[in-house]
Design an enzyme around this catalytic site. Structure first.
Site, short mmCIF file in Angstrom:
data_model
loop_
_atom_site.label_atom_id
_atom_site.label_comp_id
_atom_site.label_asym_id
_atom_site.label_seq_id
_atom_site.Cartn_x
_atom_site.Cartn_y
_atom_site.Cartn_z
N GLU A 601 42.41 38.24 40.90
CA GLU A 601 42.87 36.87 41.16
C GLU A 601 42.97 36.07 39.87
O GLU A 601 43.92 35.29 39.70
CB GLU A 601 41.92 36.18 42.15
CG GLU A 601 41.81 36.86 43.51
CD GLU A 601 43.15 37.10 44.19
OE1 GLU A 601 44.12 36.37 43.90
OE2 GLU A 601 43.23 38.02 45.02
N HIS A 604 46.16 36.84 38.11
CA HIS A 604 47.35 36.24 38.72
C HIS A 604 47.78 34.97 37.97
O HIS A 604 48.96 34.60 38.01
CB HIS A 604 47.10 35.90 40.18
CG HIS A 604 47.50 36.99 41.13
ND1 HIS A 604 48.72 37.64 41.05
CD2 HIS A 604 46.85 37.54 42.18
CE1 HIS A 604 48.80 38.54 42.01
NE2 HIS A 604 47.67 38.51 42.70
N ASP A 664 46.39 43.87 39.43
CA ASP A 664 45.52 45.04 39.63
C ASP A 664 45.07 45.62 38.30
O ASP A 664 43.88 45.91 38.10
CB ASP A 664 46.27 46.12 40.42
CG ASP A 664 46.32 45.84 41.91
OD1 ASP A 664 45.56 44.98 42.39
OD2 ASP A 664 47.12 46.49 42.61
#
Length: 763
Positions: A601, A604, A664
């Site tokens: 996260e 991101h 990822d």
């Protein structure tokens, strides 16, 4: 798309693992980097004993032998004591360690080399023991954990001693109980929806209708009942001025999961046939004649196919700088004149007063222009049928079993599910979560959430943030000005753990749902009230600044997210559980589980979309051109890499999945570096018993086993055309084949499947 068409979850059990002997190759005692091993101690002792023996008398030899025996016993005791005291050379034998070791062993497939196929190595045993449950198109860790959370919520809501001081919590229970009243729902049949259609002005498929009512029906369907025909309208933070909310308009209007299902008609013939049959069956259940209904529903389907033709694919909408267009309502009117936008938006956002100068953000001006032209050239009867069909889609999940049975047939074709065995209570928990998720979350958090988990998670996030920022300093392709701004953005990322504080304050929680009327007697009416209430909440937000207390996921959700306009990462309580996290699990597993999720996260914020937002959450160009070009070169490598992977002969879309793949890869690296930093500070952990893995190797196995998954071929295809994430198998293989740390710890040679030679690295 109808909420009921989203993926269904399920359950399963672990497999008993037949132990294979990997220990000779990868024993923690032998492969620990740079430390003395038990073998080296034995060699040293043997060298010393040789020096003690020589040309001596028999008595001397006997005495020497006795001394050596005593010395050996003493040294053995010392070694045993040293091993016991040094956690790096002892084994964790707590109940938690034994249990988690058993689960890991059950999931492994030791018949596969980790350098050949690490996903199969990590998940082969799990896959053998977890066939798809009936009614499920996929089954994985997330589904399993959500099932557990649902069972907890069922117990809380059905507890006969339920007594809450919160009105919102009482509404939650009433809503849930109304959903469980199957007998009443069956008795009412289709009447509630037929009455609603008549109230709106009728439906050409089932009876008379008002031919001059396009705007009135559009306002009712899209405004009062929150369906999304042709386009979707919502209120959210302005991407270029994130401290204020603004009206936003985007493309919408397709029932099937992707435009691909409509346009690739040869490959999707079965789905289109099943969809048309579903449309006809629902039309007949609502009072239509079979032949006439089929003719008219075929026209509605053809209209949806035309909508699919002008719908922009998701992989062409990744650059928000290009698709963001701010304009006034009057400019929107000129762009798409088929809709009276001031009338429509004023109704939608009543009682707010809007004028022609009210700003609106439009994502995809070309689409709205074309949809306006499509509306103008389509017969009024087809428009009416399409609008009411959108209302039907929205509401039939609240009707009797006949509608559910019709949907199951479509689901079987679309997702490959067999007849659903999902109990009614589970469906009702999901509906309650959608309607009153934060009140439900209040019950969940008070019953299950350990406050200590929140503190530990906060610490892990800070460790992972630090590790990510260290990586920024090592990037040779990024200039100093961009690097400094990136570090400032990483520092500014706001983290939310577990739940928003307001849910534990009864008055604040009640205020959130104030105005939403709930009755135990009518599930259908409760759903209609919910749609109307959500429209009022949306209107209420427009003149207010965005709030950090507004979460996009409920506390019981098994997921996490990053929101670029707030530059925040959110980890609900639902995911802060095993196998992602447990306070008594080895840190290797916690960092490989929830740690990678946290790193994902956080990364991101710097993927191909998140990187367009600055530290304040505003969409603006803050990168220097040379760094942007270098970034795009690195991401091109990753796009090409993932585009080579195939599922059932169908290639992944490396552009559609680019952001998630970047996250990822970056998340794994940040979490592993954070784990290494933890080891430097606290020392080596005790290894798990019997697994034959170093803790470094355990980190990567823990990461992979989070993604153990089974899925139908139909669901796999749906994922390839709709999901921004890569399939589970390639979230593991793609990420680890780019990890130098993984390749080193498992000794995968260049040229092996897990080490193809070229690594794609962004962060």
């Amino acid at each position: 798309m109808n909420v009921a068409l989203h993926e269904l979850g399920g359950g399963g059990s672990m497999v008993e693992y037949k132990r294979a002997k990997l220990r000779d190759e990868e024993s923690p005692e032998i492969t620990v980097e740079g430390r003395a091993t038990r073998d080296s101690l034995e060699v040293g002792f043997q060298k010393r004993t040789r020096q003690l023996f020589g040309s001596h008398t028999q008595l001397e030899l006997v005495l020497a032998g006795l001394i050596l025996v005593l010395a050996a016993l003493l040294l053995g005791c010392l070694v045993a004591l040293w091993v016991h005291r040094d956690p790096a050379h002892s084994t964790c034998v707590t109940e938690a360690c034994i249990r988690v070791a058993g689960k890991i062993l059950e999931s492994l497939d030791r018949g596969v080399s980790p350098c050949q196929d690490f996903y199969q190595f990590s998940c082969g045993g799990w896959i053998r023991r977890n066939p798809l449950p009936n009614g499920r198109s996929r089954w994985n860790t997330f589904n399993s954990l959500w099932d557990q959370n649902q069972a907890i919520l069922k117990h809380l809501l059905e507890n006969t001693t339920f007594n809450s001081s919160s009105e919102a919590e009482r509404k939650t229970r009433s809503f849930y109980l109304s959903c469980l009243q199957s007998e009443r729902i069956e008795k009412l049949g289709a009447k509630p929806l037929r009455d609603l259609i008549d109230k709106i002005g009728g439906w050409n498929i089932t009876g008379p209708w008002d031919e001059d009512s396009f705007m009135d029906v559009l306002k009712a369907v899209a405004g009062t009942y929150r369906a999304t025909p042709f386009f979707t309208v919502y209120v959210s933070a302005d991407s270029k001025s994130s401290n204020s909310n603004i009206i936003q308009v985007d493309q919408s209007g397709l029932f099937l999961p992707s435009r691909d299902y409509y346009l690739n008609r040869t490959a999707n013939e079965k789905v289109l046939t099943a969809y048309l049959d579903y449309m006809v069956e629902l039309g007949v259940l609502l009072g239509g004649q079979p032949t006439s209904t089929r003719e008219q529903m075929q026209q509605v389907l053809e209209l949806e196919i035309q909508l699919a033709n002008i719908t922009v694919p998701q992989d062409q909408r990744r650059d928000e700088e290009k698709i963001y267009h701010k304009m006034s309502i009057s400019e929107l009117q000129a762009l798409a004149p088929a809709v009276d936008w001031l009338e429509f938006l004023s109704f939608l956002l009543s009682p707010l007063e809007l004028g022609d100068s009210e700003p609106v953000v439009v994502y995809g001006t070309e689409y709205l222009q074309q949809v306006s032209e499509l509306i103008n050239r389509t017969e009024p009867s087809i428009l009416n049928n399409y609008l009411i069909w959108n209302l039907v889609q929205k509401t039939t999940s609240s009707l009797d079993q006949r509608f559910e049975t019709a949907q199951e047939k479509l689901l079987e074709t679309l997702y490959g599910t067999k007849k659903s065995c999902t109990p009614r209570w589970q469906t009702c928990i999901s509906n309650t979560d959608d309607a009153l998720g934060f009140a439900l979350g209040s019950l969940f958090v008070k019953a299950t959430f350990d406050r200590q988990s929140k503190e530990i998670a906060e610490g892990m996030i800070n460790e992972i943030r630090s590790a990510f920022e260290e990586t920024l300093g090592d990037l040779v392709w990024m200039d100093e000005k961009t690097r400094l701004a990136a570090k400032e953005k990483a520092d500014a990322i706001y983290d939310m753990i577990g739940f928003p504080d307001f849910i534990l304050e009864p008055k604040e929680l009640d205020d959130v749902y104030d105005g939403y009327e709930v009755s135990e007697d009518s599930f259908f009416q409760n759903m209609l009230n919910l749609y109307n209430f959500s429209a009022k909440v949306m209107a209420d937000q427009l003149r207010k600044p965005p709030s950090r207390d507004q979460w996009s996921m409920t506390p019981q959700t098994v997921n996490a997210y990053y929101l670029p306009t707030k530059n925040e990462i959110v980890f609900p309580a639902g995911i802060l559980q095993a196998p992602f996290y447990a306070h008594n699990h080895p840190k290797a597993l916690n960092f490989g589980g929830i740690g990678v999720v946290m790193g994902h996260e956080l990364t991101h914020a710097f993927d191909d979309q998140g990187r367009e937002y600055d530290k304040e959450g505003n969409l603006r160009p803050w990168w220097q051109n040379e760094s942007l070009t270098a970034f795009q070169n690195h991401t091109a490598c990753m796009e090409e890499q993932y585009s080579q992977y195939q599922v059932n002969g169908e290639r992944l879309n490396g552009l559609q999945t680019l952001g998630e793949n970047i996250a990822d890869n970056g998340g794994l690296k940040a979490a592993y570096n954070a784990y290494k930093a933890w080891l430097r500070k606290h020392g080596e952990e005790q290894p798990l018993p019997a697994v034959g893995l170093t803790n470094h190797q355990l980190f990567f196995v823990g990461f992979a086993q989070v993604w153990c998954s089974v899925r139908t071929p139909e669901s796999s295809h749906e994922g390839l055309v709709t999901d921004p994430h890569s399939p589970a198998r390639f979230r593991v293989l793609g990420t680890l084949s780019n990890s130098r740390d993984f390749l080193r710890h498992f000794g995968c040679p260049v040229g092996s499947p897990m080490n193809p030679g070229q690594l794609c690295e962004v962060w």
